[in-house]
Design a protein around this motif. Structure first.
Motif, mmCIF file in Angstrom:
data_model
loop_
_atom_site.group_PDB
_atom_site.id
_atom_site.type_symbol
_atom_site.label_atom_id
_atom_site.label_comp_id
_atom_site.label_asym_id
_atom_site.label_seq_id
_atom_site.Cartn_x
_atom_site.Cartn_y
_atom_site.Cartn_z
ATOM 1 N N HIS A 51 36.856 40.707 42.052
ATOM 2 C CA HIS A 51 38.209 39.911 42.276
ATOM 3 C C HIS A 51 38.979 40.646 43.331
ATOM 4 O O HIS A 51 39.433 41.981 43.340
ATOM 5 C CB HIS A 51 39.059 39.950 40.762
ATOM 6 N N SER B 171 44.975 44.983 45.290
ATOM 7 C CA SER B 171 43.867 45.718 44.470
ATOM 8 C C SER B 171 42.685 44.909 44.258
ATOM 9 O O SER B 171 42.648 43.569 44.597
ATOM 10 C CB SER B 171 44.500 46.148 42.715
ATOM 11 N N GLU C 171 39.153 44.624 41.927
ATOM 12 C CA GLU C 171 38.646 44.738 40.650
ATOM 13 C C GLU C 171 37.213 44.514 40.596
ATOM 14 O O GLU C 171 36.986 43.443 40.999
ATOM 15 C CB GLU C 171 39.546 43.933 39.518
ATOM 16 N N LYS C 172 36.259 45.066 39.990
ATOM 17 C CA LYS C 172 34.848 44.920 39.893
ATOM 18 C C LYS C 172 34.455 45.099 38.504
ATOM 19 O O LYS C 172 35.045 45.992 37.644
ATOM 20 C CB LYS C 172 34.195 45.672 40.842
ATOM 21 N N ARG C 173 33.755 44.264 37.901
ATOM 22 C CA ARG C 173 33.172 44.308 36.605
ATOM 23 C C ARG C 173 32.025 43.510 36.355
ATOM 24 O O ARG C 173 31.723 42.387 36.756
ATOM 25 C CB ARG C 173 34.111 43.741 35.276
ATOM 26 N N LEU D 228 43.907 39.583 34.027
ATOM 27 C CA LEU D 228 44.201 40.579 35.316
ATOM 28 C C LEU D 228 45.775 40.363 35.849
ATOM 29 O O LEU D 228 46.169 39.286 35.588
ATOM 30 C CB LEU D 228 43.290 40.193 36.326
ATOM 31 N N TRP E 18 38.293 37.366 31.649
ATOM 32 C CA TRP E 18 38.763 38.648 32.588
ATOM 33 C C TRP E 18 39.743 38.364 33.317
ATOM 34 O O TRP E 18 40.699 39.172 33.713
ATOM 35 C CB TRP E 18 37.350 39.228 33.315
#
Length: 203
Positions: free
Chosen positions: A155, A161, A163-165, A203, A199
């Protein structure tokens, strides 16, 4: 006179038949269709007539995931062992997996989160949020008799920022054939898409 016309007509027909025969040797009218055409269908979808409005900068752009070479095809990979893969016989995807998963993610996120989803052209470069990532696995594991979907989601906020998942889903299969494989992969893909939507909402 009628005899002359008849002979000329016969010659014309003969020439047409010869030309058609020659053409058939040069032009292909398509090969045999596969036994199964597989696709993905969203468990959560936007209702017909539903509308969503907002600013382009607030929209989410869902990009086409990157894929390893084994997934850059319309065929379904079957992991035989750690170093060998084959492809499922008599079945192909209606489009490449990356495109199908992108469409599934966009539909699921829009339906579950009420998010305005636009493409890059529609936002005219003004979007500030992107969902990117890599489709790491999307196929069948022979040893475990499971359909496997693994997606590394990223994202991105412009100027903000990142974000990684990783998301993973597995679905058991009774046999490795087109129909059970398609159903299991569709279920696994929907599980991943649902988890990604949850998810993003957090955020």
């Amino acid at each position: 006179m009628s005899k002359f016309v008849s002979i000329r007509a016969a010659k014309s027909i003969a020439l047409t038949v010869v030309a058609a025969a020659a053409l058939s040797g040069c032009v292909s009218f398509g090969s045999k269709a596969p036994a199964s055409l597989l696709t993905l269908s969203a468990d959560a979808s936007v209702a017909t007539g539903a509308s969503k409005s907002g600013l382009a900068k607030d929209a989410l752009v869902v990009l086409t995931p990157e894929v390893p070479r084994k997934l850059d095809t319309n065929r379904v990979p079957v992991q035989i062992d750690a170093g060998n893969i084959a492809y499922l016989k008599d079945s192909v995807w209606t489009d490449k997996p990356a495109i199908l998963v992108q469409q599934l993610l966009a539909e699921t996120v829009a339906a579950k989160n009420g998010t305005l989803i636009l493409n890059e052209v529609e936002t005219a470069g003004k979007a500030e949020r992107y969902l990117s990532g890599q489709l790491v696995e999307f196929g069948v594991d022979e040893a475990s008799m499971e359909a496997v979907a693994i997606f590394d989601a990223v994202h991105i906020r412009k100027g903000g920022s990142i974000e990684k998942r990783r998301f993973e889903a597995r679905e058991a299969m009774g046999e490795i054939k087109p129909r059970p494989a398609g159903e299991a992969l569709n279920s696994a893909a929907n599980k991943v898409a649902s988890d990604v939507a949850a998810w993003l909402a957090a955020l």
